[in-house]
Structures are given as C-alpha cells and as structure tokens.
Design an enzyme around this catalytic site. Structure first.
Site, PDB file in Angstrom:
ATOM      1  N   SER A 137      -6.337  -3.172  14.402  1.00 38.95           N
ATOM      2  CA  SER A 137      -5.769  -2.452  15.542  1.00 38.95           C
ATOM      3  C   SER A 137      -6.821  -1.996  16.555  1.00 38.95           C
ATOM      4  O   SER A 137      -6.593  -2.061  17.762  1.00 38.95           O
ATOM      5  CB  SER A 137      -4.975  -1.253  15.040  1.00 38.95           C
ATOM      6  OG  SER A 137      -5.781  -0.421  14.227  1.00 38.95           O
ATOM      7  N   TYR A 144      -2.885  -9.236  16.182  1.00 35.12           N
ATOM      8  CA  TYR A 144      -1.789  -8.784  17.034  1.00 35.12           C
ATOM      9  C   TYR A 144      -1.651  -9.696  18.258  1.00 35.12           C
ATOM     10  O   TYR A 144      -0.690  -9.595  18.996  1.00 35.12           O
ATOM     11  CB  TYR A 144      -2.015  -7.319  17.446  1.00 35.12           C
ATOM     12  CG  TYR A 144      -2.112  -6.411  16.223  1.00 35.12           C
ATOM     13  CD1 TYR A 144      -0.955  -5.972  15.575  1.00 35.12           C
ATOM     14  CD2 TYR A 144      -3.350  -6.043  15.686  1.00 35.12           C
ATOM     15  CE1 TYR A 144      -1.031  -5.175  14.440  1.00 35.12           C
ATOM     16  CE2 TYR A 144      -3.438  -5.248  14.554  1.00 35.12           C
ATOM     17  CZ  TYR A 144      -2.271  -4.818  13.932  1.00 35.12           C
ATOM     18  OH  TYR A 144      -2.345  -4.050  12.802  1.00 35.12           O
ATOM     19  N   CYS A 189       0.857  -1.189   0.000  1.00 31.22           N
ATOM     20  CA  CYS A 189       0.000   0.000   0.000  1.00 31.22           C
ATOM     21  C   CYS A 189       0.888   1.232   0.000  1.00 31.22           C
ATOM     22  O   CYS A 189       2.090   1.141   0.189  1.00 31.22           O
ATOM     23  CB  CYS A 189      -0.922   0.013   1.213  1.00 31.22           C
ATOM     24  SG  CYS A 189      -2.281   1.214   1.042  1.00 31.22           S
ATOM     25  N   LYS A 196     -12.517  -4.912   2.108  1.00 32.19           N
ATOM     26  CA  LYS A 196     -11.955  -4.039   3.143  1.00 32.19           C
ATOM     27  C   LYS A 196     -12.841  -2.809   3.286  1.00 32.19           C
ATOM     28  O   LYS A 196     -13.038  -2.052   2.342  1.00 32.19           O
ATOM     29  CB  LYS A 196     -10.539  -3.624   2.748  1.00 32.19           C
ATOM     30  CG  LYS A 196      -9.925  -2.618   3.704  1.00 32.19           C
ATOM     31  CD  LYS A 196      -8.454  -2.414   3.437  1.00 32.19           C
ATOM     32  CE  LYS A 196      -7.900  -1.301   4.313  1.00 32.19           C
ATOM     33  NZ  LYS A 196      -6.475  -1.078   4.103  1.00 32.19           N
ATOM     34  N   CYS A 245      -0.151   4.265   1.736  1.00 33.33           N
ATOM     35  CA  CYS A 245      -0.524   5.284   2.730  1.00 33.33           C
ATOM     36  C   CYS A 245       0.544   5.551   3.788  1.00 33.33           C
ATOM     37  O   CYS A 245       0.656   6.653   4.302  1.00 33.33           O
ATOM     38  CB  CYS A 245      -1.863   4.951   3.367  1.00 33.33           C
ATOM     39  SG  CYS A 245      -1.874   3.406   4.273  1.00 33.33           S
ATOM     40  N   ARG A 266     -11.041   7.766   3.605  1.00 30.71           N
ATOM     41  CA  ARG A 266     -10.775   6.727   2.606  1.00 30.71           C
ATOM     42  C   ARG A 266     -12.066   6.171   2.008  1.00 30.71           C
ATOM     43  O   ARG A 266     -12.071   5.103   1.399  1.00 30.71           O
ATOM     44  CB  ARG A 266      -9.984   5.583   3.248  1.00 30.71           C
ATOM     45  CG  ARG A 266      -8.651   5.978   3.849  1.00 30.71           C
ATOM     46  CD  ARG A 266      -7.686   4.804   3.834  1.00 30.71           C
ATOM     47  NE  ARG A 266      -6.620   4.878   4.803  1.00 30.71           N
ATOM     48  CZ  ARG A 266      -5.620   5.756   4.783  1.00 30.71           C
ATOM     49  NH1 ARG A 266      -5.579   6.699   3.861  1.00 30.71           N
ATOM     50  NH2 ARG A 266      -4.683   5.701   5.707  1.00 30.71           N
ATOM     51  N   LYS A 309     -11.845  -7.613   6.165  1.00 29.81           N
ATOM     52  CA  LYS A 309     -11.240  -6.738   7.179  1.00 29.81           C
ATOM     53  C   LYS A 309     -12.154  -5.558   7.461  1.00 29.81           C
ATOM     54  O   LYS A 309     -12.636  -4.953   6.501  1.00 29.81           O
ATOM     55  CB  LYS A 309      -9.903  -6.253   6.631  1.00 29.81           C
ATOM     56  CG  LYS A 309      -9.164  -5.282   7.493  1.00 29.81           C
ATOM     57  CD  LYS A 309      -7.907  -4.828   6.794  1.00 29.81           C
ATOM     58  CE  LYS A 309      -7.337  -3.682   7.594  1.00 29.81           C
ATOM     59  NZ  LYS A 309      -6.452  -2.856   6.837  1.00 29.81           N
ATOM     60  N   CYS A 331      -3.930   6.240  -0.010  1.00 27.29           N
ATOM     61  CA  CYS A 331      -3.428   4.944  -0.476  1.00 27.29           C
ATOM     62  C   CYS A 331      -3.103   4.933  -1.965  1.00 27.29           C
ATOM     63  O   CYS A 331      -2.884   3.869  -2.551  1.00 27.29           O
ATOM     64  CB  CYS A 331      -4.440   3.853  -0.159  1.00 27.29           C
ATOM     65  SG  CYS A 331      -4.815   3.734   1.599  1.00 27.29           S
TER      66      CYS A 331
HETATM   67  C1  PBG Z   1      -2.935   0.154   4.727  1.00 25.68           C
HETATM   68  C2  PBG Z   1      -3.489  -0.659   5.839  1.00 25.68           C
HETATM   69  C3  PBG Z   1      -4.271  -0.252   6.926  1.00 25.68           C
HETATM   70  C4  PBG Z   1      -4.430  -1.372   7.736  1.00 25.68           C
HETATM   71  C5  PBG Z   1      -3.799  -2.437   7.102  1.00 25.68           C
HETATM   72  N1  PBG Z   1      -3.231  -1.975   5.923  1.00 25.68           N
HETATM   73  C6  PBG Z   1      -4.779   1.086   7.293  1.00 25.68           C
HETATM   74  C7  PBG Z   1      -5.850   1.723   6.515  1.00 25.68           C
HETATM   75  O1  PBG Z   1      -6.374   1.178   5.541  1.00 25.68           O
HETATM   76  O2  PBG Z   1      -6.158   2.850   6.877  1.00 25.68           O
HETATM   77  C8  PBG Z   1      -5.146  -1.417   9.047  1.00 25.68           C
HETATM   78  C9  PBG Z   1      -4.655  -2.441  10.001  1.00 25.68           C
HETATM   79  C10 PBG Z   1      -5.114  -2.261  11.405  1.00 25.68           C
HETATM   80  O3  PBG Z   1      -5.904  -1.367  11.740  1.00 25.68           O
HETATM   81  O4  PBG Z   1      -4.683  -3.064  12.238  1.00 25.68           O
HETATM   82  N2  PBG Z   1      -3.844   0.670   3.845  1.00 25.68           N
END
Ligand code: PBG
Length: 327
Positions: free
Chosen positions: A273, A312, A119, A194, A121, A216, A247, A129
């Site tokens: 996260s 995690y 990616c 996603k 970003c 986004r 996701k 991104c």
């Molecule tokens: C990159 C990406 C993101 C995450 C994984 N790859 C952030 C986003 O899309 O803003 C999020 C992973 C997480 O929150 O643990 N684009």
C-alpha cells in the site's frame, strides 16, 4: 574508432529492443488485492490509497467485472468485519465477510481465481496478528486459529490461501489442517519473507488494522536482515509452502533476488500500500509520470526474480502489457 563490441547496436529501434528483452511478463502473473467490507451498498474510496475502494459484497461485482475485462484473473481478498473481538472470531465465521464475498464472487465470476489473506489483524480488537497473552502475541496458540481461518476460506470457495501473520510454524499447521479436510490440492502461498515495514501504513488505514499498542516487530522481520530472508523461506518450504512471497517489493529487491536464486518454487512479490500511495501522491503533485513509474517498478520487480506480482496497479499493468509498452 576501432570497436567490435557496441552495446548500442542492440538498442537500434523498438522491434530489436523488444526482441532482446531479458524480462518478459504477462497478466497471468498479476494478483489484485481487494478490500471487502461488511455492510450494504458500500463503495468507499480509501483516503490513503486514492483509486482503491472498500466494497460491500453487493457492490464488489463492479470491480470484479473491471478486473475480468482488464484481463486480470487473480484476486486476493482482504476482509474488514463489522465487529472485532479479542480472538478475531469473525475471521473464521461461516458468514464472515471474506467467506460471504467468496461465495458470491464464485457464483458470479466463476472464472476468476480466488486467493485469501489469512491473518487475524483485521479481525482483532487489538489489531495484532495473533492471540494475546497479556501484551505478548502468543505464537503457538495462534496457530490453531490460523488453521481454522484457512479451512473456513477454502470451505467458502478459496482456490488458494496466503498466510500473512508471520507466526512460526503456521505453514505446517495450515497444511495439515487443509489436508485433514481433504483439501490436498489447495496451494499455500506463504508470506514467507515479510518485513516489519512502514510501507504498510495506508493498508492499516484501509483495513483499520493498526495495532492498538506496540508494533509488529516481535513477529515481522527486521529490515536490516537479508540472510534471514533465506532462513524464513527455507522453513516455509520445509513446512509445505507452494509459493513464497517477499514483501514489500520495491525496497526489498535484493531479498527477492536471493529467494529466487536459492529456491525452486514460484516466487511472489507484493508491492504494498505504501508503494502505491507514494506513486499516487507524487503523480498527483505532478512530480513524476504515474504510468511510467508503474511500469518501471513492475519490470524491476520481475527482473529481480518475481514470477508473480501482487499490486494495486494490476489493471493498469495488464493494459500496459497488452499494449506492448512493457513485457
Ligand atoms: C495482514 C496484512 C498486512 C498487509 C497484507 N496482509 C498488514 C500488516 O502486516 O500490517 C499489508 C499490505 C499492504 O500494505 O498493501 N497482516
């Protein structure tokens, strides 16, 4: 009481309960997402993700060793570069953070399996991104950048690439770029389904990748939509994705279940996260029991259809699986 069918009969004792479990899993299905950062001698805790760290290349072996000991063999790298620019050029630099991490990790831990997040970003000064045209994230010109990033990761030793940008057509372009370099056997795990999610908040702090303007929603999915998940999954399959990811995980188990039922490839779920941070915060406050919550979240995700689980909590889960607490 005249009753022939008594569901409780199969719950009479631990051995029996384990024997009739519908959901089985083991540590070979876990992927640990790990942050690597430019610089030296860095091992800094991420404030919004207590217990998770950013490692410089010279210190990441501590964590890789812990993973290997815990029985987690799959790692996914996220890079945090020292400099960002408009076009995210550090994402495909030969001496970029992920590329250096891959070479060093492969040298020291050749038995681990290395996946990379593809990616822009984390690498762009604006935090989006893709490439900008004015304030618009331009789909088609971004594709070539993504292909360059993916190829550079495999050049540096990645076993698998995982594009997370949500541009249309990127799986096709990345597949053809990899094939063009002879990387016919490198699988693509697509972040196919996603959603634009607030659950990524802590990650964006960790990676310094929050967009500097806007959001986004122009490329990630609207969380009101379920059937669209199947549309995205189907497109990525046609374009050559080997594994499909959904996701976030916990709030999207309906979508995960759909993708599992409607496709014939392995399905991954990413417990992101925000899910991690909520568990940590609630456990820290004494409101929930951390270990039990980790187990229940994981089993629910596998039960809904995950073959692969990115989390995690991978090390902790590997321990719980080994103890037979779950699995
Ligand atoms: C990159 C990406 C993101 C995450 C994984 N790859 C952030 C986003 O899309 O803003 C999020 C992973 C997480 O929150 O643990 N684009």
């Amino acid at each position: 009481m005249d009753m022939t069918i008594r569901p409780r009969r199969l719950r009479g004792g631990q051995t029996l309960r384990k024997m009739v479990r519908e959901t089985r899993m083991d540590a070979s299905s876990l992927i640990y997402p790990m942050f690597v950062i430019d610089g030296d001698n860095i091992e800094e805790e991420i404030p919004t993700m207590p217990g998770q760290f950013r490692y410089s290349v010279d210190r990441m072996h501590y964590e890789l060793e812990r993973l290997e000991k815990a029985g987690v063999s799959q790692v996914m790298f996220f890079g945090i570069p020292a400099v960002k620019d408009e076009i995210g050029s550090q994402a495909y630099a030969e001496d970029g953070i992920v590329q250096r991490a891959l070479r060093e990790a492969r040298r020291r831990f050749p038995d681990l399996y290395y996946i990379t997040d593809v990616c822009m970003c984390e690498y762009t000064s604006h935090g989006h991104c893709g490439l900008l045209h004015g304030e618009h994230v331009d789909n088609d010109s971004t594709l070539e950048q993504l292909a360059k990033i993916a190829v550079s990761h495999v050049d540096a030793g990645a076993d698998m690439v995982a594009p997370s940008d949500m541009m249309d057509g990127r799986i096709m372009v990345i597949r053809s770029a990899l094939d063009g370099k002879g990387y016919l056997d490198v699988p693509i795990m697509s972040y196919a389904v996603k959603y634009a999610s607030s659950f990524y908040g802590p990650f964006r702090d960790a990676a310094g990748s929050a967009p500097s303007f806007g959001d986004r929603k122009g490329y990630q999915m609207d969380y009101h939509n379920r059937r669209e998940g199947l549309k995205e999954a189907g497109l990525d399959l046609e374009e050559g994705a080997d594994i499909l990811m959904v996701k976030p995980a916990l709030a999207y188990l309906d979508v995960l279940s759909d993708v599992k039922q409607e496709t014939l490839v392995p399905v991954a779920a990413y417990s992101v996260s925000g899910e991690y941070a909520m568990v940590k915060a609630a456990a820290d406050a004494g409101f929930v029991d951390e270990d039990s919550i980790i187990c229940e979240m994981a089993v629910s995700t596998y039960r809904a259809g995950a073959d692969i689980y990115l989390t995690y909590f991978a090390k902790e889960l590997a321990g719980f699986m080994k103890e037979g607490r779950i699995g």
